[in-house]
Design an enzyme around this catalytic site. Sequence first.
Site, PDB file in Angstrom:
ATOM      1  N   LEU A  67       0.739  -1.094   0.056  1.00 36.92           N
ATOM      2  CA  LEU A  67       0.107  -0.066  -0.166  1.00 36.92           C
ATOM      3  C   LEU A  67       1.009   1.209   0.193  1.00 36.92           C
ATOM      4  O   LEU A  67       0.498   2.415  -0.337  1.00 36.92           O
ATOM      5  CB  LEU A  67      -0.915   0.123   1.372  1.00 36.92           C
ATOM      6  CG  LEU A  67      -2.020  -1.161   1.172  1.00 36.92           C
ATOM      7  CD1 LEU A  67      -2.653  -0.899   2.649  1.00 36.92           C
ATOM      8  CD2 LEU A  67      -3.161  -0.704   0.117  1.00 36.92           C
ATOM      9  N   GLY A  68       2.069   1.211   0.715  1.00 40.53           N
ATOM     10  CA  GLY A  68       2.922   2.356   0.587  1.00 40.53           C
ATOM     11  C   GLY A  68       3.981   2.474   1.899  1.00 40.53           C
ATOM     12  O   GLY A  68       4.037   1.284   2.237  1.00 40.53           O
ATOM     13  N   SER A  87       8.340   3.204   8.407  1.00 39.88           N
ATOM     14  CA  SER A  87       7.737   1.785   8.140  1.00 39.88           C
ATOM     15  C   SER A  87       7.190   1.446   6.690  1.00 39.88           C
ATOM     16  O   SER A  87       7.240   2.506   5.946  1.00 39.88           O
ATOM     17  CB  SER A  87       6.564   1.820   8.906  1.00 39.88           C
ATOM     18  OG  SER A  87       5.459   2.806   8.621  1.00 39.88           O
ATOM     19  N   LYS A 131       1.256  -3.062   9.116  1.00 37.96           N
ATOM     20  CA  LYS A 131       2.507  -1.991   9.078  1.00 37.96           C
ATOM     21  C   LYS A 131       3.606  -2.712   9.875  1.00 37.96           C
ATOM     22  O   LYS A 131       3.521  -3.144  11.055  1.00 37.96           O
ATOM     23  CB  LYS A 131       2.062  -0.767  10.171  1.00 37.96           C
ATOM     24  CG  LYS A 131       2.896   0.242  10.188  1.00 37.96           C
ATOM     25  CD  LYS A 131       2.395   1.508  11.000  1.00 37.96           C
ATOM     26  CE  LYS A 131       3.392   2.721  11.177  1.00 37.96           C
ATOM     27  NZ  LYS A 131       2.657   3.551  11.844  1.00 37.96           N
ATOM     28  N   ASP A 150       1.650  15.107  15.812  1.00 35.76           N
ATOM     29  CA  ASP A 150       1.833  14.814  14.106  1.00 35.76           C
ATOM     30  C   ASP A 150       0.679  15.094  13.488  1.00 35.76           C
ATOM     31  O   ASP A 150       0.347  14.239  12.820  1.00 35.76           O
ATOM     32  CB  ASP A 150       2.595  13.528  14.373  1.00 35.76           C
ATOM     33  CG  ASP A 150       3.342  13.674  12.656  1.00 35.76           C
ATOM     34  OD1 ASP A 150       3.506  14.745  12.135  1.00 35.76           O
ATOM     35  OD2 ASP A 150       3.588  12.379  12.378  1.00 35.76           O
TER      36      ASP A 150
END
Length: 407
Positions: free
Chosen positions: A70-71, A76, A93, A194
């Site tokens: 997914l990315g 990570s 993840k 964040d």
Amino acid sequence: MFHLLRQLLQRSVLRRAPSPARHFSQTNFLLLDTTQKFEEETLPWYSPDRFYPVNIGEIFRSRYQVVGKLGYGGYSTVWLCRDLQQHGYVTLKVCERDSAEGIREMEVYNHLNSLNARHDGATLIRTALDNFQISSLEGNYQCFIHIPLGISLYDFRNQLAAKVLPEKILKLTLLHVLLALDFLHTEAGIIHTDIQEKNIMLGIEDKSILADFEEGEKSNPSPRKIVGGRITYSSRKLRRTKQHGRPILCDFGQARFGSSTYFGDIQPYIYRAPEVILQMPWDHKVDIWNLGVVTWDLFQKGHLFYGRDTDKQNSDGHHLAELIALLGLPPKDMLRKSDYAAGFFDDEGNWKGVVQIPSMSLEDLEGNLEGSQRKLFLQFMRKMLRWRPEERESAKELLSDPWLRSP
């Protein structure tokens, strides 16, 4: 007793057997140039031994089979998996080896799971369904299993022709994020630190996009680079859909909890609160400032602050000058509590002129609204963008704001 045995037998018969593992082609893919860096390899701190080499088709814990990438993020990589036991899709993840962010995120999820939360905002943050570690001789890779989510707010905004959120969608988004923050601040005691577009993701209403993702990987395998036995995959996007779920606040790798005040550098540079720039103690009100600046970036063309010098390098002097242009000079008593402030302000709290203060105001910069709605929006912004943290409204107070609640 016989009745109980009969119930147990019935349950065992009704329980579905685990799904068989999927087969993914190891041929018929585009092989990329091994001399070119891409995906996570482009991160300045990237090192092959810090990122676990996940392979498509790999099964973790005899349960989670990787179906595609997914990315990736700062620390990570993220994968779509098939849960062979529950017969559904999950997100995996995998944090970099011995990641401080991964450890911090694990502590936050454990804390969240320990709460018996009934707050509406508890459903608007991403939690972990499961977690485990991949062990190696060099160290451990922390892994999290999540419910799959769709695109980020950043990607959603950039799909729009105007590249900014419509006012109604912005208001709905903020209502969800403020509910999430109210829960984090008042019940969980967590400061996110964040908040940015890429950490706010939209839920998935059309589940078929997950099956389409898997079928796409089977029929048209992702391009990849192979160096030795290590494979680096290209990310695959989920199919675009018009059916989006609720905004969910994600990524707690930089979150803090367990204290009322903290010290140290946090937040994406252009979203840093004044007390962080001035190297002062900070609390949960940094999230309110952060959300205020993100709100502007979602709704206006361009960032509210840039904080860079003529060489496009991060500059606290330029950042503070921009703050003064919009907010006026900071309170003298606040400056006296910051040793770092002496480099920019004199003993009377006046700007030393290390950087010229730009000529601008929120009224000059706002370009989307008119009349009473414009006035209400700017009042909403000023409730979050204040020098003193204690003067910024809380998430709960902001939820009652007239502009936010207006039709």
